[in-house]
Design an enzyme around this catalytic site. Structure first.
Site, short mmCIF file in Angstrom:
data_model
loop_
_atom_site.label_atom_id
_atom_site.label_comp_id
_atom_site.label_asym_id
_atom_site.label_seq_id
_atom_site.Cartn_x
_atom_site.Cartn_y
_atom_site.Cartn_z
N HIS B 77 -23.17 -1.55 8.04
CA HIS B 77 -22.06 -1.84 8.96
C HIS B 77 -20.75 -1.37 8.33
CE1 HIS B 77 -19.01 -3.98 11.24
NE2 HIS B 77 -18.66 -4.64 10.16
N ASP B 106 -1.84 25.50 15.93
CA ASP B 106 -3.13 24.90 15.57
C ASP B 106 -3.00 24.32 14.18
OD1 ASP B 106 -5.98 24.38 15.13
OD2 ASP B 106 -6.35 25.81 16.74
N TRP B 142 -21.24 -2.42 0.45
CA TRP B 142 -20.59 -1.10 0.49
C TRP B 142 -19.94 -0.80 -0.85
CZ3 TRP B 142 -15.34 0.66 0.49
CH2 TRP B 142 -14.38 -0.33 0.31
N SER B 169 -15.95 16.04 3.31
CA SER B 169 -15.39 16.17 4.64
C SER B 169 -13.97 15.64 4.69
CB SER B 169 -16.28 15.43 5.65
OG SER B 169 -15.58 15.17 6.83
N SER B 170 -13.75 14.44 4.12
CA SER B 170 -12.40 13.91 4.28
C SER B 170 -11.40 14.60 3.37
CB SER B 170 -12.33 12.39 4.16
OG SER B 170 -13.13 11.93 3.15
N HIS B 253 -8.86 0.35 -3.41
CA HIS B 253 -7.63 -0.19 -2.83
C HIS B 253 -6.81 0.88 -2.12
CE1 HIS B 253 -4.77 -3.13 -1.69
NE2 HIS B 253 -3.91 -2.15 -1.87
N GLU B 255 -8.01 3.30 -0.69
CA GLU B 255 -8.80 3.54 0.51
C GLU B 255 -8.40 2.59 1.65
OE1 GLU B 255 -10.96 5.71 1.60
OE2 GLU B 255 -11.72 4.63 3.36
N TYR B 257 -5.59 1.42 2.21
CA TYR B 257 -4.33 1.92 2.78
C TYR B 257 -4.52 3.21 3.54
CZ TYR B 257 -1.76 -1.98 1.34
OH TYR B 257 -1.33 -3.26 1.27
N SER B 268 4.97 2.80 14.75
CA SER B 268 6.37 3.18 14.60
C SER B 268 6.82 4.17 15.67
CB SER B 268 6.62 3.82 13.23
OG SER B 268 6.23 2.94 12.22
N HIS B 302 -7.03 -6.63 -8.41
CA HIS B 302 -7.02 -7.89 -7.64
C HIS B 302 -8.35 -8.12 -6.95
CE1 HIS B 302 -4.98 -5.56 -4.08
NE2 HIS B 302 -6.29 -5.53 -3.94
N HIS B 303 -9.20 -7.10 -6.94
CA HIS B 303 -10.55 -7.29 -6.40
C HIS B 303 -11.50 -7.85 -7.45
CE1 HIS B 303 -9.83 -5.25 -2.56
NE2 HIS B 303 -8.99 -4.50 -3.25
N THR B 328 5.98 -3.70 2.83
CA THR B 328 5.31 -4.09 4.08
C THR B 328 6.25 -4.94 4.92
OG1 THR B 328 3.26 -4.11 2.82
CG2 THR B 328 3.17 -5.02 5.03
N LYS B 331 8.72 -2.90 6.77
CA LYS B 331 8.18 -2.32 7.99
C LYS B 331 8.17 -3.32 9.13
CE LYS B 331 5.35 1.37 6.24
NZ LYS B 331 5.81 2.37 7.25
N ARG B 450 -19.89 -15.00 1.28
CA ARG B 450 -20.11 -13.82 2.12
C ARG B 450 -21.44 -13.19 1.76
NH1 ARG B 450 -16.02 -9.15 -0.43
NH2 ARG B 450 -17.02 -7.86 1.15
C1 HEM Z 1 -0.07 -7.48 1.85
C2 HEM Z 1 -1.06 -6.68 1.68
C3 HEM Z 1 -2.41 -7.04 1.06
C4 HEM Z 1 -2.72 -7.85 0.03
C5 HEM Z 1 -1.73 -8.65 -0.81
C6 HEM Z 1 -4.16 -7.81 -0.14
C7 HEM Z 1 -4.87 -8.51 -1.12
C8 HEM Z 1 -6.24 -8.50 -1.25
C9 HEM Z 1 -6.98 -9.14 -2.30
C10 HEM Z 1 -6.35 -9.91 -3.47
C11 HEM Z 1 -8.30 -8.93 -2.09
C12 HEM Z 1 -9.49 -9.37 -2.98
C13 HEM Z 1 -10.07 -10.64 -2.51
C14 HEM Z 1 -11.33 -11.00 -3.26
O1 HEM Z 1 -12.30 -10.20 -3.23
O2 HEM Z 1 -11.36 -12.09 -3.83
C15 HEM Z 1 -8.41 -8.15 -0.89
C16 HEM Z 1 -9.61 -7.73 -0.34
C17 HEM Z 1 -9.69 -6.79 0.66
N1 HEM Z 1 -8.64 -6.24 1.38
FE1 HEM Z 1 -6.68 -6.71 1.16
N2 HEM Z 1 -4.70 -7.02 0.81
C18 HEM Z 1 -3.66 -6.52 1.55
C19 HEM Z 1 -3.77 -5.63 2.60
C20 HEM Z 1 -4.93 -5.04 3.01
C21 HEM Z 1 -5.02 -3.96 3.97
C22 HEM Z 1 -3.84 -3.33 4.67
C23 HEM Z 1 -6.32 -3.67 4.09
C24 HEM Z 1 -7.01 -2.64 4.96
C25 HEM Z 1 -6.54 -2.11 6.01
C26 HEM Z 1 -7.07 -4.54 3.23
C27 HEM Z 1 -8.44 -4.52 3.10
C28 HEM Z 1 -9.15 -5.29 2.23
C29 HEM Z 1 -10.58 -5.24 2.09
C30 HEM Z 1 -11.54 -4.30 2.86
C31 HEM Z 1 -10.93 -6.18 1.13
C32 HEM Z 1 -12.33 -6.59 0.68
C33 HEM Z 1 -13.08 -5.55 -0.03
C34 HEM Z 1 -14.44 -6.09 -0.38
O3 HEM Z 1 -14.55 -6.92 -1.31
O4 HEM Z 1 -15.42 -5.69 0.27
N3 HEM Z 1 -6.20 -5.36 2.59
N4 HEM Z 1 -7.14 -7.90 -0.38
CU LIG Z 2 -7.06 -4.25 -2.65
#
Ligand code: HEM
Ligand SMILES: [Cu+2]
Lengths: 45, 533
Positions: B77, B106, B142, B169-170, B253, B255, B257, B268, B302-303, B328, B331, B450
């Site tokens: 997924h 183009d 993933w 590709s990307s 990370h 990614e 963004y 915008s 932070h992950h 952010t 914005k 999860r």
């Molecule tokens: C203010 C902005 C953001 C902050 C401070 C933030 C912070 C965090 C943190 C600390 C985690 C880790 C959590 C953990 O695993 O314990 C996380 C996970 C995640 N964030 Fe954010 N995030 C922000 C914005 C975004 C944005 C804009 C996206 C995507 C469009 C995003 C997508 C994700 C994803 C996909 C994960 C989980 C990845 C995984 O473990 O599979 N985050 N975020």
């Molecule tokens: Cu992150």
């Protein structure tokens, strides 16, 4: 801001575009190889 | 904006005939259409897997799938939605709109454009064929963390090669975007006159080139660890599995963004159009986007707060992550200030942009909570994380895509769409997406992990609510398909400007539908003022 890089001359623009594309492609390949090499060093010290 | 004659009256829209038009496509509009249809197809495939997940989680206990297959659903997924749906949807929108917005005939490299698209069906055939291999499809998430991901069966090399192909590709798509914006702009289209969708995509493209090779390197090392006896990530051979996590999130990370920045650009453009006021703080928006992109390289750990980092490391990554809230916030402030005292109207693109503004911000706040290292020790690997990233990705990135489609669809087809149906689609989606994801915050705070197919009974109620929201959201997307289908087939004729708003981009100066070849002679914007300075 200047627009020197804008498309005044289509042929020249395309040439510049191809050159920039080549540079960016090489950067991508260098990053790929670089990260693997860095990991080799990290794992073998 | 420009008063250039851009209607290409002398142009005989000759399109190549038959299947060859698509197989050998080099026209940015055709390639854009293929990308968008591909993304739509992948949304439904990835969505079907998500409904499988919500079906299993409707009640505690094992209902439908065995745990291994459940984990494959979770893993695929995510891979399908990220690499098959959201990213190709952005590339599709870039293909359609960037040449029209910069005044180019183009994309700069049309043949490479064709390869970028046609790699995708092969990549996803490879990925999905792994469901039929011994041991089943990849099921380690993933994020592909070793040693778990190395326990996969024959699916493993298929997954790795599929990821390599998606990456190639990307990267090619990103190179095309950069060189088109840098070299193909119409005379007078200075960088600070560019519509923000071009700006955010330009910055996204640099991120892609910087980090897709890093992911490719990481998975290559997994492959050699699995088959060629290396031990990059194997402690028994002197390696370190935590190193994988560092490399993965150095990609991961930025990614996230990559998935959201183009949405910032679209919002915008839509908010000023339907507020009938120039964007508040155009330059600040550009600099905020660039700051976010820069900061996205120094927050990755932070992950991984829970791997056992030194305190200094935790503090650094906590602070750097919180810094992202500043650009952010700039914005969100600017979008709000744009609407202030504006003459607002609520056409479907504006509705989606406003839902984006509110709901993406909720995801930003839960992100800030997760950024607090000691708190993250509790939240890590719970449904709270799932709630966070689905808020930023679904009412964030996906609503951004939908806002863009609703904005430009009449420009593509030449027809207005069914406004009533669009509003139904909007309201049902917006309500159900909250029913689906908001309760996951509660589940996570209460400790539900999860990536599990079963749970203890105190989590039942909110899981049932979430599943109901999921099914409503999933099926309501069929309204979107019906709407697009109808709009492609007919409907009221769209004008060149399409909307009764403040339409400033060059795309509104060409006919609707946009002619097959546009801007064969570049419009000249030298000395033409833009709307935002
Ligand atoms: C203010 C902005 C953001 C902050 C401070 C933030 C912070 C965090 C943190 C600390 C985690 C880790 C959590 C953990 O695993 O314990 C996380 C996970 C995640 N964030 Fe954010 N995030 C922000 C914005 C975004 C944005 C804009 C996206 C995507 C469009 C995003 C997508 C994700 C994803 C996909 C994960 C989980 C990845 C995984 O473990 O599979 N985050 N975020
Ligand atoms: Cu992150």
């Amino acid at each position: 801001m200047s627009d020197n890089d804008a498309n005044h001359d289509p042929v020249a623009s395309r040439r510049k575009a191809r050159r920039l594309a080549l540079v960016l492609g090489l950067v991508a390949i260098a990053l790929y190889v670089g990260f693997i090499l860095m990991s080799v060093l990290q794992a073998s010290h | 904006m420009a008063h250039a004659d851009t209607h290409d009256h002398h142009d005989h829209d000759h399109k190549p005939a038959g299947i060859g038009r698509w197989l050998f496509a080099t026209n940015h509009k055709d390639i854009g259409t293929m990308y968008l249809l591909w993304a739509l197809f992948m949304f439904f495939l990835g969505g079907a897997m998500a409904l499988g997940i919500r079906l299993e989680l409707f009640k505690p206990g094992m209902q439908w799938f065995d745990p291994g297959f459940y984990n494959s659903l979770v893993t695929n997924h995510a891979l399908i939605m990220i690499f098959g749906a959201v990213m190709p949807a952005w590339v599709g929108l870039a293909n359609w709109m960037i040449p029209l917005q910069v005044g180019a005939p183009d994309m700069a490299l049309p043949r490479m454009n064709n390869y970028s698209f046609w790699i995708l069906p092969f990549a996803f055939t490879l990925l999905l064929s792994s469901f039929f291999t011994a041991g089943g499809a990849p099921a380690g998430g993933w994020t592909l963390y070793p040693p778990l991901s190395l326990q996969a069966g024959d699916s493993f090399p298929l997954t790795i090669f599929a990821i390599h192909m998606m990456g190639i590709s990307s990267i090619m798509g990103a190179i095309n975007v950069i060189v088109t914006i840098m070299n193909m702009r119409a005379p007078g289209m200075t960088l600070l006159k560019l519509p923000l969708f071009c700006w955010t995509w330009l910055i996204t493209a640099y991120l892609l080139i910087a980090v897709m090779p890093v992911l490719a390197g990481a998975v290559t090392m997994l492959l050699t660890d699995h088959y060629f006896g290396t031990s990059f990530f194997n402690p028994a051979g002197g390696g370190d599995p935590v190193m994988f996590q560092h490399i993965f999130w150095f990609f991961g990370h930025p990614e996230v963004y990559i998935l959201i920045l183009p949405a910032f650009g679209i919002v915008s453009e839509i908010i000023p159009a339907f507020s009938r006021k120039p964007l508040f703080g155009y330059d600040a928006m550009v600099y905020a986007t660039a700051s976010i992109a820069f900061l996205s390289f120094i927050v990755w750990a932070h992950h991984m707060f829970t791997v056992g980092m030194p305190l200094a490391g935790q503090t650094f990554f906590m602070m750097s992550t919180m810094l992202i809230a500043i650009p952010t916030g700039v914005k969100v402030f600017n979008w709000t200030a744009t609407m202030w005292k504006g003459s607002l109207s609520f056409e479907p693109p504006m509705l989606f942009a406003l839902a984006f503004l509110f709901l993406f911000t909720i995801g930003g706040f839960s992100g800030l909570m997760l950024a607090i290292a000691p708190a993250d020790f509790q939240y890590q690997d719970t449904y709270f994380v799932v709630a966070h990233f689905h808020y930023v990705l679904v009412p964030g990135a996906v609503f951004g895509i939908m806002a863009g489609v609703y904005y430009w669809l009449p420009k593509w087809t030449g027809h207005m769409y069914n406004m009533t149906l669009a509003k139904w689609h909007f309201w049902v989606s917006t309500i159900s997406v909250n029913v689906l994801f908001f309760p996951q915050h509660f589940l996570g705070l209460a400790g539900m992990p999860r990536r599990i197919p079963d749970y203890s009974t105190q989590f039942t109620d909110w899981n049932m609510v979430s599943s109901v929201g999921g099914f409503v959201f999933g099926f309501s997307q069929l309204l979107f398909v019906v709407l697009i289908w109808q709009c492609a087939r007919g409907g009221a004729k769209a004008t060149d400007k399409v909307w009764d708003g403040m339409m400033t981009g060059l795309e509104w100066t060409v006919a609707s539908p946009a002619p097959y070849h546009s801007f064969t002679e570049a419009p000249d914007l030298t000395g033409v003022a833009d709307s935002h300075h």
